[in-house]
Design a protein around this motif. Structure first.
Motif, short mmCIF file in Angstrom:
data_model
loop_
_atom_site.label_atom_id
_atom_site.label_comp_id
_atom_site.label_asym_id
_atom_site.label_seq_id
_atom_site.Cartn_x
_atom_site.Cartn_y
_atom_site.Cartn_z
N ASP A 98 -3.29 -8.12 3.17
CA ASP A 98 -4.93 -6.71 2.69
C ASP A 98 -5.24 -5.51 3.80
OD1 ASP A 98 -7.91 -6.12 3.10
OD2 ASP A 98 -8.51 -8.31 3.75
N LEU A 99 -4.66 -4.95 3.41
CA LEU A 99 -4.79 -3.19 3.90
C LEU A 99 -5.86 -3.27 5.26
CD1 LEU A 99 -3.05 -0.66 1.04
CD2 LEU A 99 -1.64 -2.55 3.27
N GLU A 100 -7.20 -3.86 5.36
CA GLU A 100 -8.20 -3.69 5.64
C GLU A 100 -7.41 -3.96 7.28
OE1 GLU A 100 -10.28 -1.90 5.72
OE2 GLU A 100 -12.20 -1.93 3.66
N SER A 101 -6.74 -5.57 6.60
CA SER A 101 -6.57 -6.60 8.25
C SER A 101 -5.21 -6.58 8.82
CB SER A 101 -7.40 -7.50 7.93
OG SER A 101 -8.32 -7.47 7.82
N ASP A 102 -4.41 -6.27 7.88
CA ASP A 102 -3.22 -6.33 8.21
C ASP A 102 -1.92 -5.06 8.49
OD1 ASP A 102 -3.15 -9.61 8.20
OD2 ASP A 102 -3.60 -8.98 5.80
N ALA A 103 -1.38 -5.27 9.11
CA ALA A 103 -0.45 -3.84 9.06
C ALA A 103 1.03 -4.22 7.93
CB ALA A 103 0.55 -3.76 10.42
N LEU A 104 1.09 -2.31 7.77
CA LEU A 104 1.63 -2.61 6.41
C LEU A 104 2.98 -2.28 6.87
CD1 LEU A 104 2.73 -2.87 3.41
CD2 LEU A 104 1.52 -0.54 2.61
N ASP A 105 4.46 -3.03 6.86
CA ASP A 105 6.06 -2.60 7.08
C ASP A 105 6.64 -2.89 6.17
OD1 ASP A 105 7.93 -1.92 8.53
OD2 ASP A 105 7.63 -3.21 10.09
N LEU A 106 6.87 -2.06 5.21
CA LEU A 106 7.67 -2.15 4.23
C LEU A 106 9.35 -2.91 4.55
CD1 LEU A 106 6.97 1.33 2.17
CD2 LEU A 106 6.00 -1.43 1.60
N LYS A 107 9.85 -2.40 5.52
CA LYS A 107 11.09 -2.63 5.57
C LYS A 107 10.91 -4.11 5.97
CE LYS A 107 11.42 -0.36 10.11
NZ LYS A 107 9.78 -0.17 10.52
N CYS A 108 10.29 -4.98 6.64
CA CYS A 108 10.27 -6.37 6.69
C CYS A 108 9.92 -7.31 6.19
CB CYS A 108 8.99 -6.70 7.89
SG CYS A 108 9.33 -5.69 9.35
N PHE A 109 10.07 -6.75 4.72
CA PHE A 109 10.16 -7.31 3.14
C PHE A 109 11.72 -7.66 3.36
CE2 PHE A 109 5.85 -6.53 4.30
CZ PHE A 109 5.02 -7.99 4.08
N ARG A 119 15.82 -9.80 -6.21
CA ARG A 119 15.99 -10.42 -5.13
C ARG A 119 14.99 -9.98 -3.50
NH1 ARG A 119 21.26 -14.99 -4.35
NH2 ARG A 119 21.11 -15.36 -6.61
N SER A 120 13.94 -9.09 -4.14
CA SER A 120 13.41 -8.66 -2.99
C SER A 120 11.76 -9.21 -3.33
CB SER A 120 13.62 -6.59 -3.26
OG SER A 120 13.00 -6.76 -4.45
N THR A 121 11.15 -8.55 -2.05
CA THR A 121 9.72 -8.85 -2.39
C THR A 121 8.75 -7.97 -2.75
OG1 THR A 121 9.65 -9.71 0.20
CG2 THR A 121 7.19 -9.88 -0.70
N THR A 122 8.05 -8.55 -3.56
CA THR A 122 6.75 -7.57 -4.82
C THR A 122 4.88 -8.25 -3.69
OG1 THR A 122 7.76 -7.95 -6.97
CG2 THR A 122 5.32 -7.69 -6.14
N ILE A 123 5.33 -6.89 -3.25
CA ILE A 123 4.25 -7.13 -2.64
C ILE A 123 2.48 -7.18 -2.95
CG2 ILE A 123 3.20 -6.11 -0.54
CD1 ILE A 123 5.93 -5.01 -0.08
N VAL A 124 1.43 -7.80 -3.16
CA VAL A 124 0.38 -7.29 -3.52
C VAL A 124 -0.53 -7.48 -2.15
CG1 VAL A 124 -1.43 -8.85 -4.58
CG2 VAL A 124 0.60 -9.01 -5.68
N ALA A 125 -0.63 -5.82 -2.37
CA ALA A 125 -1.71 -5.46 -1.09
C ALA A 125 -3.24 -5.30 -2.03
CB ALA A 125 -1.43 -4.36 -0.78
N GLN A 126 -4.23 -6.06 -1.08
CA GLN A 126 -5.47 -5.71 -1.67
C GLN A 126 -6.44 -4.66 -0.15
OE1 GLN A 126 -8.46 -9.29 -1.50
NE2 GLN A 126 -9.18 -8.53 0.04
N THR A 127 -6.98 -3.32 -1.39
CA THR A 127 -6.96 -2.16 -1.09
C THR A 127 -8.78 -2.16 -0.86
OG1 THR A 127 -7.03 -1.19 -2.82
CG2 THR A 127 -5.04 -1.03 -1.48
N ARG A 128 -9.18 -1.17 0.05
CA ARG A 128 -11.38 -1.02 -0.01
C ARG A 128 -11.41 -0.62 -1.44
NH1 ARG A 128 -11.37 1.56 4.69
NH2 ARG A 128 -11.23 3.24 4.14
N SER A 129 -10.56 0.64 -2.15
CA SER A 129 -10.38 1.19 -2.83
C SER A 129 -9.16 1.56 -3.66
CB SER A 129 -11.40 2.73 -2.76
OG SER A 129 -10.91 3.16 -1.31
N LEU A 130 -9.68 1.95 -4.85
CA LEU A 130 -8.04 2.40 -5.57
C LEU A 130 -8.76 2.76 -7.14
CD1 LEU A 130 -4.99 1.59 -6.27
CD2 LEU A 130 -5.87 -0.37 -7.81
N ALA A 131 -8.11 4.66 -7.23
CA ALA A 131 -9.26 5.30 -8.18
C ALA A 131 -7.53 6.30 -8.16
CB ALA A 131 -9.63 6.25 -7.66
#
Length: 196
Positions: A98-109, A119-131
């Motif tokens: 959840d991008l509202e509450s969690d840090a996003l660090d792409l290199k950690c995945f 064999r990589s991670t697909t990240i599903v990131a919930q956002t407050r807005s999207l346009a």
């Protein structure tokens, strides 16, 4: 379980899968996904649909701290996907944040390996807005010239993180942005820069 998954699992999961594929094929395009789902709060329908459609008993799922603290949400995902919990981000096939509450660090995945870039991670990131706006410009496969996208909150170092992620292609992570009943995908092949 009170939270609803797909009413018609075969039809609705196929519809969600098609929406995700369309979003992957056209980076920056926003697709409807997850209508009719009522996952536990605060998980939005599009993020739930992506996880329920993509994850299964063979794909470890890492759930970020803000979501992992919600026992009902964790049980919902486990019940409907069978996905084992990944102990760390770099052990996950899929991740939910959840991008509202969690840090996003792409290199950690998980970044994949030269022999197995999938064999990589697909990240599903919930956002407050999207346009579809020009805050960020997307170029690359599937994009005619450039496309625009805007989401919030956006980590202050997102562009530098994404440039580093893209520079290792075909390795790197893919990012699904989910808000309400809509989602967009930034595949690792996409170049993302600041907008106008």
């Amino acid at each position: 379980m009170s939270a609803l998954a797909f009413a018609d699992p075969a039809f609705e999961s196929q519809a969600a899968f098609r929406a995700i594929l369309k979003a992957i094929a056209s980076p920056g395009a926003i697709e409807a996904c997850g209508r009719g789902l009522a996952p536990p709060s605060p998980l939005c329908p599009a993020a739930a649909a992506a996880i329920l459609t993509l994850a299964d008993f063979e794909t470890p799922l890492w759930i970020a701290p803000s979501f992992a603290a919600n026992g009902e949400l964790v049980a919902y995902l486990k019940f409907h996907t069978g996905a084992p919990r990944a102990v760390a981000p770099d052990a996950a096939a899929f991740a939910l944040i959840d991008l509202e509450s969690d840090a996003l660090d792409l290199k950690c995945f998980a970044q994949g390996a030269p022999e197995y870039p999938d064999r990589s991670t697909t990240i599903v990131a919930q956002t407050r807005s999207l346009a579809r706006r020009s805050s960020m410009r997307i170029a690359g496969p599937g994009v005619r010239e450039t496309a625009g996208i805007e989401f919030a909150p956006i980590p202050p170092d997102f562009l530098s993180q994404w440039q580093a992620n893209h520079s290792t292609f075909p390795l790197g992570v893919d990012l699904v942005l989910a808000h309400g009943c809509e989602l967009a995908v930034l595949p690792r092949s996409a170049r993302v820069t600041g907008g106008e």
